[in-house]
Design a protein around this motif. Structure first.
Motif, mmCIF file in Angstrom:
data_model
loop_
_atom_site.group_PDB
_atom_site.id
_atom_site.type_symbol
_atom_site.label_atom_id
_atom_site.label_comp_id
_atom_site.label_asym_id
_atom_site.label_seq_id
_atom_site.Cartn_x
_atom_site.Cartn_y
_atom_site.Cartn_z
ATOM 1 N N UNK A 44 -22.398 22.629 38.916
ATOM 2 C CA UNK A 44 -22.974 22.103 40.333
ATOM 3 C C UNK A 44 -23.132 21.475 41.475
ATOM 4 N N UNK A 45 -23.268 22.230 42.394
ATOM 5 C CA UNK A 45 -22.285 22.263 43.647
ATOM 6 C C UNK A 45 -22.850 20.721 44.187
ATOM 7 N N UNK A 46 -24.564 20.732 44.037
ATOM 8 C CA UNK A 46 -24.489 19.234 44.804
ATOM 9 C C UNK A 46 -23.700 18.029 43.854
ATOM 10 N N UNK A 48 -21.664 15.354 42.906
ATOM 11 C CA UNK A 48 -20.533 14.237 43.011
ATOM 12 C C UNK A 48 -19.549 13.875 42.459
ATOM 13 N N UNK A 49 -20.155 14.628 40.915
ATOM 14 C CA UNK A 49 -19.035 14.417 40.056
ATOM 15 C C UNK A 49 -18.858 16.252 39.269
ATOM 16 N N UNK A 50 -18.813 17.060 40.424
ATOM 17 C CA UNK A 50 -19.013 18.749 40.327
ATOM 18 C C UNK A 50 -17.083 18.123 40.216
ATOM 19 N N UNK A 51 -17.483 19.264 38.686
ATOM 20 C CA UNK A 51 -15.659 19.875 38.211
ATOM 21 C C UNK A 51 -15.202 18.923 37.208
ATOM 22 N N UNK A 52 -16.266 18.015 37.362
ATOM 23 C CA UNK A 52 -15.762 16.407 35.774
ATOM 24 C C UNK A 52 -16.595 16.599 34.360
ATOM 25 N N UNK A 53 -16.151 16.512 33.151
ATOM 26 C CA UNK A 53 -17.349 15.862 32.301
ATOM 27 C C UNK A 53 -17.470 15.003 32.598
ATOM 28 N N UNK A 54 -16.746 14.235 32.654
ATOM 29 C CA UNK A 54 -17.652 12.711 32.719
ATOM 30 C C UNK A 54 -15.833 11.734 33.730
ATOM 31 N N UNK A 55 -16.971 10.914 34.630
ATOM 32 C CA UNK A 55 -15.896 10.324 35.425
ATOM 33 C C UNK A 55 -15.363 9.214 34.464
#
Length: 148
Positions: A44-46, A48-55
């Motif tokens: 989801x490009x909107x 803030x964790x774009x590209x992450x499985x989990x912070x």
């Protein structure tokens, strides 16, 4: 599907009631815990964790609150053993004592951790594995695939 692993360290003492070796005595370990989760990276490009499985910070917060902050510099004793009275006395002296309803072995500690961590993970994240080192070269592992 992507897996993430975060490592944690804590110091804990315990005693194994009824054990036939040195570990029947109160002793401590420098534990190292490896927590592995899996999920799909956000697309989801909107987000803030774009590209992450989990912070990693979110995973750290969960494991610290549910495991590390509880066990670090504490003594684990089986509440159903004669160690209970010793633990009560230690608590009166201001020591951090945790009474367990299980033998506080590496294996049982991991099983307790699994439930605590799984209950805090986001819905789309799966706990895959725990590895708990009691010493540098002795550890136990819990794998979700073995517990389906």
């Amino acid at each position: 599907m992507v897996r993430l692993t975060k490592t944690f360290n804590f110091e804990t003492a315990h005693a194994l009631h009824g054990y036939d070796g040195k570990c029947k005595n109160i002793h401590g370990h420098s534990y190292k815990l490896f927590v592995t989760v899996k999920g799909q990276p956000s697309e989801d490009v909107s987000d803030v964790k774009l590209g992450m499985v989990m912070d990693f910070g979110d995973l750290k917060k969960i494991v610290n609150e549910e495991v590390v902050d509880i066990f670090d510099h504490a003594i684990l004793l089986n509440q159903n053993s004669p160690h209970k009275s010793l633990g009560d006395n230690l608590m009166k002296e201001g020591h951090q004592v945790i009474f367990t309803d299980y033998q506080p072995s590496c294996e049982n500690m991991m099983l307790w951790m699994v439930d605590r961590i799984k209950n805090r993970l986001p819905e789309n994240i799966e706990l895959v594995a725990l590895k708990l080192h009691e010493t540098e070269n002795s550890y136990g592992e819990w794998l979700a695939e073995d517990n389906q």
